[in-house]
Motif scaffolding. Sequence first.
Motif, PDB file in Angstrom:
ATOM      1  N   HIS A 194       0.832  -1.206   0.000  1.00  0.00           N
ATOM      2  CA  HIS A 194       0.000   0.000   0.000  1.00  0.00           C
ATOM      3  C   HIS A 194       0.875   1.268   0.000  1.00  0.00           C
ATOM      4  O   HIS A 194       0.713   2.142  -0.863  1.00  0.00           O
ATOM      5  N   HIS A 198       1.919   4.259  -3.069  1.00  0.00           N
ATOM      6  CA  HIS A 198       1.769   5.720  -2.994  1.00  0.00           C
ATOM      7  C   HIS A 198       2.969   6.460  -3.602  1.00  0.00           C
ATOM      8  O   HIS A 198       2.887   7.650  -3.879  1.00  0.00           O
ATOM      9  N   HIS A 204      -6.073   7.416  -3.588  1.00  0.00           N
ATOM     10  CA  HIS A 204      -6.599   6.047  -3.465  1.00  0.00           C
ATOM     11  C   HIS A 204      -7.496   5.744  -4.673  1.00  0.00           C
ATOM     12  O   HIS A 204      -8.594   5.221  -4.533  1.00  0.00           O
ATOM     13  N   PHE A 208      -4.358   3.263  -8.244  1.00  0.00           N
ATOM     14  CA  PHE A 208      -3.613   2.963  -7.018  1.00  0.00           C
ATOM     15  C   PHE A 208      -3.923   1.537  -6.541  1.00  0.00           C
ATOM     16  O   PHE A 208      -3.032   0.723  -6.327  1.00  0.00           O
TER      17      PHE A 208
HETATM   18 ZN   LIG Z   1      -3.096   5.125   1.462  1.00  0.00          ZN
END
Ligand SMILES: [Zn+2]
Length: 237
Positions: A194, A198, A204, A208
Amino acid sequence: MKITLLSGKTFDVNADLGFDMKVVYSARSRRLSLRIDKKDRMAVLTIPRYCSKKKAVSFVESHQDWVLNNLKKIPELKNFHNHDKISLFGQIYTIEHSPIRGNTRLDKKNHILYVSGGIEFLHRRVKDFIKKLALEEFTRRSNIVADKIGKRVHNVCIKDTKSRWASCSTLNNINYSWRLALAPDFVIRYIVAHEVSHLKHQDHSAYFWALVEFLEDDAEKGRDWLTENGHLLYIYK
Ligand SMILES: [Zn+2]
């Protein structure tokens, strides 16, 4: 009863219900609702627009038993103790107080975490050790995953934040909560995927999430585990 607003401001109402509560004012919600924040050990009241304070207070009063029962179910806060079994990056270790033998260290072969110094400092030492281990391990894992997408992590920091598990800045610095070291391995892999994602997408968005899932097959399972069980990582002081 003390009411804490999300802004951090608190105010008292004329009732003592025996628990703390956060209040969220929501223009979108249609009705009053109550939930339990297991991490912060308090109730969260959502108040819709155009709802009187009186109505809100009586709603909370009528759910007093429900809130107290649910708060009681949350495990007590505790220290690390000698002979506790703890999970560190997916491996189970037994804590062994070892005042004479060298530094606090992991015996990976025998799955023992030897803790040096006086027994009264054992909790502190275990926590410090986990933070140090977390820094090494999250740095190593983040670099490996970042490599796969041709990105570089600038710096990794270990924090003890309650509001989020981890974060990634536009300068490619990633912060992780030390408590994640206690989570199952698939959860750790998800969190790393996660944050590293980024580095490419600061939002998000669907792009992503597609990248997170490309990097980690168990991403959804990891995310669900944190939602369901994340509060368990907060039972240690
Ligand atoms: Zn995040």
